[in-house]
Write an enzyme that holds these catalytic residues in place. Structure first.
Site, PDB file in Angstrom:
ATOM      1  N   TYR A 222      -5.655   0.139  15.563  1.00 53.00           N
ATOM      2  CA  TYR A 222      -4.641   0.564  16.532  1.00 53.00           C
ATOM      3  C   TYR A 222      -5.229   0.398  17.936  1.00 53.00           C
ATOM      4  O   TYR A 222      -5.777  -0.654  18.263  1.00 53.00           O
ATOM      5  CB  TYR A 222      -4.197   1.993  16.213  1.00 53.00           C
ATOM      6  CG  TYR A 222      -3.431   2.107  14.905  1.00 53.00           C
ATOM      7  CD1 TYR A 222      -2.135   1.609  14.786  1.00 53.00           C
ATOM      8  CD2 TYR A 222      -4.007   2.688  13.781  1.00 53.00           C
ATOM      9  CE1 TYR A 222      -1.426   1.699  13.591  1.00 53.00           C
ATOM     10  CE2 TYR A 222      -3.311   2.782  12.582  1.00 53.00           C
ATOM     11  CZ  TYR A 222      -2.022   2.285  12.490  1.00 53.00           C
ATOM     12  OH  TYR A 222      -1.334   2.370  11.310  1.00 53.00           O
TER      13      TYR A 222
ATOM     14  N   TRP B 164       1.477  -1.330   9.123  1.00 55.30           N
ATOM     15  CA  TRP B 164       2.057   0.028   9.034  1.00 55.30           C
ATOM     16  C   TRP B 164       3.337   0.058   9.868  1.00 55.30           C
ATOM     17  O   TRP B 164       3.297  -0.271  11.043  1.00 55.30           O
ATOM     18  CB  TRP B 164       1.068   1.059   9.576  1.00 55.30           C
ATOM     19  CG  TRP B 164       1.621   2.448   9.412  1.00 55.30           C
ATOM     20  CD1 TRP B 164       2.497   3.090  10.244  1.00 55.30           C
ATOM     21  CD2 TRP B 164       1.368   3.344   8.332  1.00 55.30           C
ATOM     22  NE1 TRP B 164       2.807   4.335   9.752  1.00 55.30           N
ATOM     23  CE2 TRP B 164       2.126   4.518   8.572  1.00 55.30           C
ATOM     24  CE3 TRP B 164       0.590   3.284   7.170  1.00 55.30           C
ATOM     25  CZ2 TRP B 164       2.115   5.602   7.710  1.00 55.30           C
ATOM     26  CZ3 TRP B 164       0.582   4.361   6.311  1.00 55.30           C
ATOM     27  CH2 TRP B 164       1.332   5.512   6.580  1.00 55.30           C
TER      28      TRP B 164
ATOM     29  N   HIS C 283      -8.588   0.512  10.088  1.00 52.23           N
ATOM     30  CA  HIS C 283      -7.235   0.622  10.632  1.00 52.23           C
ATOM     31  C   HIS C 283      -7.306   0.270  12.109  1.00 52.23           C
ATOM     32  O   HIS C 283      -8.091   0.858  12.864  1.00 52.23           O
ATOM     33  CB  HIS C 283      -6.677   2.031  10.426  1.00 52.23           C
ATOM     34  CG  HIS C 283      -6.480   2.367   8.976  1.00 52.23           C
ATOM     35  ND1 HIS C 283      -6.000   3.594   8.543  1.00 52.23           N
ATOM     36  CD2 HIS C 283      -6.695   1.631   7.857  1.00 52.23           C
ATOM     37  CE1 HIS C 283      -5.930   3.583   7.215  1.00 52.23           C
ATOM     38  NE2 HIS C 283      -6.359   2.408   6.783  1.00 52.23           N
TER      39      HIS C 283
ATOM     40  N   ARG D 137       0.873  -1.181   0.000  1.00 54.38           N
ATOM     41  CA  ARG D 137       0.000   0.000   0.000  1.00 54.38           C
ATOM     42  C   ARG D 137       0.903   1.221   0.000  1.00 54.38           C
ATOM     43  O   ARG D 137       1.723   1.407   0.903  1.00 54.38           O
ATOM     44  CB  ARG D 137      -0.922  -0.005   1.214  1.00 54.38           C
ATOM     45  CG  ARG D 137      -1.890   1.173   1.287  1.00 54.38           C
ATOM     46  CD  ARG D 137      -2.871   0.961   2.435  1.00 54.38           C
ATOM     47  NE  ARG D 137      -3.836   2.047   2.577  1.00 54.38           N
ATOM     48  CZ  ARG D 137      -3.790   2.989   3.515  1.00 54.38           C
ATOM     49  NH1 ARG D 137      -2.796   2.982   4.412  1.00 54.38           N
ATOM     50  NH2 ARG D 137      -4.714   3.928   3.578  1.00 54.38           N
TER      51      ARG D 137
ATOM     52  N   GLU E 269      -4.394  -0.935   7.873  1.00 54.89           N
ATOM     53  CA  GLU E 269      -3.239  -0.558   8.695  1.00 54.89           C
ATOM     54  C   GLU E 269      -3.413  -1.196  10.063  1.00 54.89           C
ATOM     55  O   GLU E 269      -4.528  -1.305  10.572  1.00 54.89           O
ATOM     56  CB  GLU E 269      -3.146   0.954   8.902  1.00 54.89           C
ATOM     57  CG  GLU E 269      -2.792   1.775   7.687  1.00 54.89           C
ATOM     58  CD  GLU E 269      -2.627   3.262   8.041  1.00 54.89           C
ATOM     59  OE1 GLU E 269      -2.448   3.569   9.259  1.00 54.89           O
ATOM     60  OE2 GLU E 269      -2.694   4.097   7.138  1.00 54.89           O
TER      61      GLU E 269
ATOM     62  N   ASN F  78      -7.078   8.103   2.464  1.00 51.02           N
ATOM     63  CA  ASN F  78      -6.676   7.586   3.769  1.00 51.02           C
ATOM     64  C   ASN F  78      -7.445   8.257   4.901  1.00 51.02           C
ATOM     65  O   ASN F  78      -7.556   9.486   4.954  1.00 51.02           O
ATOM     66  CB  ASN F  78      -5.175   7.826   3.986  1.00 51.02           C
ATOM     67  CG  ASN F  78      -4.684   7.237   5.294  1.00 51.02           C
ATOM     68  OD1 ASN F  78      -4.598   6.029   5.444  1.00 51.02           O
ATOM     69  ND2 ASN F  78      -4.375   8.099   6.263  1.00 51.02           N
ATOM     70  N   GLU F  79      -7.996   7.452   5.811  1.00 47.93           N
ATOM     71  CA  GLU F  79      -8.619   7.933   7.055  1.00 47.93           C
ATOM     72  C   GLU F  79      -9.361   9.252   6.840  1.00 47.93           C
ATOM     73  O   GLU F  79      -9.031  10.270   7.470  1.00 47.93           O
ATOM     74  CB  GLU F  79      -7.548   8.063   8.136  1.00 47.93           C
ATOM     75  CG  GLU F  79      -6.841   6.751   8.430  1.00 47.93           C
ATOM     76  CD  GLU F  79      -5.754   6.857   9.497  1.00 47.93           C
ATOM     77  OE1 GLU F  79      -5.552   7.963  10.059  1.00 47.93           O
ATOM     78  OE2 GLU F  79      -5.097   5.832   9.781  1.00 47.93           O
TER      79      GLU F  79
END
Length: 428
Positions: A234, A290, A232, A88, A261, A165-166
């Site tokens: 996290y 990531w 994503h 990516r 990610e 992205n995001e």
């Protein structure tokens, strides 16, 4: 050279993301999409990503911060040496960083092809829109792909277009659904029929469930029915239950999802990277760690290798590349590059009828077609009730929980009998 922004502390607001299936979505009722366009390359079917030859493709890869480190010209080839089948690549539409030029895009695609990896290209300038005043809009990101459409057309077997992205922070994210539908419509109207990827709001983590709860309508709004959803993971996803609940919401509904990610640490909490990788493997879902190298601002621990040196992996890199359910053990090179044994798409729908060769066989849009003097089911159409089926195509019942498959081979054991993990390695 501009330095990459830090992966800012993402606000872990709200309760744990839960998959409340009664309030979720179903693919039943979707009219068939533009099958001819969608199957020209990478395409979505039955909640998963497939190649043009009909073999399943599961992303196992790495993010690379190209926009901030354009001089790292060997990074894609170096990533491929880990066994990754996907990279990516961070690009910029010029709103926040130097715009990635057409010649650069072509060179990046060529490097991906030379390294035999699928290229996921993304515009990063939208990160945290609504909360970060410097962020660009989804519409601006979509325009970037329209501007570069002539470079992308013909690359459908090699490139996934990750629109932005995001594209929302933790403010105003309720607008994500309409804006995402608008961006998809803009890209499709320009004649791009690539597999698209859309990121969730809330800095990609979708703790609000906005993407999860609206994924079915977003998917239906794509005339090609060729959109993947990217979460994503996290600090919001700090337990196995949170990881599994979120991903199960999509697989249970027959909708395609990838972990675009994730990391082993983060300033907003401690992600359960083991659960991310194990759940993705059990359900046949893609994941992208990531990131290769170059993180700053206090999150250098997200680097997979030190100083862009493929021979100097970090602890996080060793975990992703060589640990349980890691890239080296689970990645399969795309068949477009001659990799692996193809995993064919099912030839029959869960109701036992064959899939139609062409969606044009269903002129009234009810999901049923007529080919070779017999009824057939349009893949992904109203009669393709795979998400509601209780039995896998091989005749075994679907497992109630992916946790019934501890070794990740796609087979579980429930009620003193074998079962198949929905979307897993045995679900075909």
């Amino acid at each position: 050279m501009e330095k990459p922004p830090s992966r800012r502390a993402l606000t872990a607001v709200g309760t744990a993301v839960a998959a409340v299936l009664g309030l979720l979505f179903s693919v039943v009722g979707f009219a068939p999409g533009s099958a001819a366009a969608a199957t020209a390359g990478l395409h979505v079917a039955n909640g998963h990503l497939y190649e043009a030859d009909g073999s399943r493709f599961v992303m196992r890869g790495v993010n690379h911060a190209y926009a901030w480190y354009p001089g790292q010209v060997t990074a894609i080839a170096d990533i491929a040496t880990t066994g990754a089948n996907t990279v990516r690549v961070v690009l910029s539409d010029g709103d926040r960083w130097t715009r990635t030029g057409g010649a650069e895009i072509t060179a990046l695609i060529d490097r991906c092809k030379a390294a035999k990896v699928i290229c996921v290209l993304e515009v990063h300038d939208t990160t945290g829109y609504g909360e970060d005043a410097a962020a660009g809009t989804l519409d601006r990101a979509a325009q970037f792909w329209v501007d570069n459409k002539n470079l992308l057309i013909g690359q459908e077997s090699y490139v996934v277009v990750n629109i932005a992205n995001e594209p929302w922070g933790n403010s105003g994210y309720a607008a994500w659904t309409a804006a995402t539908k608008g961006a998809i419509a803009k890209v499709r109207a320009a004649g791009l029929h690539h597999a698209l990827m859309v990121d969730g709001p809330n800095w990609g983590q979708d703790w609000s469930g906005t993407m999860r709860d609206n994924a079915a309508s977003v998917f239906a709004a794509d005339p090609d029915r060729n959109t993947l959803f990217s979460v994503h993971m996290y600090g919001v996803y700090n337990t196995a239950a949170k990881v599994q609940d979120y991903l199960n919401a999509y697989t249970s509904a027959g909708l395609p999802v990838v972990v675009g990610e994730f990391g082993a640490q983060h300033s907003d909490g401690d992600p359960d990277e083991d659960a991310v990788m194990a759940t993705a493997q059990a359900q046949g879902l893609g994941y992208l760690g990531w990131s290769w190298s170059g993180n700053g601002g206090g999150v250098e621990y997200l680097d997979l290798v030190n100083n862009f040196d493929k021979n100097a992996p970090t602890a996080w890199g060793n975990r992703l590349f060589h640990g349980a359910n890691g890239i080296a053990a689970t990645a399969r090179t795309a068949t477009v590059y001659g990799g692996g044994t193809p995993v064919p798409a099912p030839s029959k729908a869960p109701n036992g009828y064959p899939y139609c060769v062409s969606a044009a066989s269903d002129p009234d849009g009810d999901g049923w077609g007529w080919e070779n003097s017999a009824s057939c089911v349009v893949r992904g159409g109203r009669a393709d009730t795979g998400s509601a089926a209780t039995t896998a195509p091989n005749g075994y019942p679907y497992c109630v929980s992916a946790a019934s498959d501890p070794d990740g081979d796609g087979w579980g054991w429930e009620n003193s009998a074998s079962c198949v993990v929905r979307g897993g390695r045995a679900d075909h």
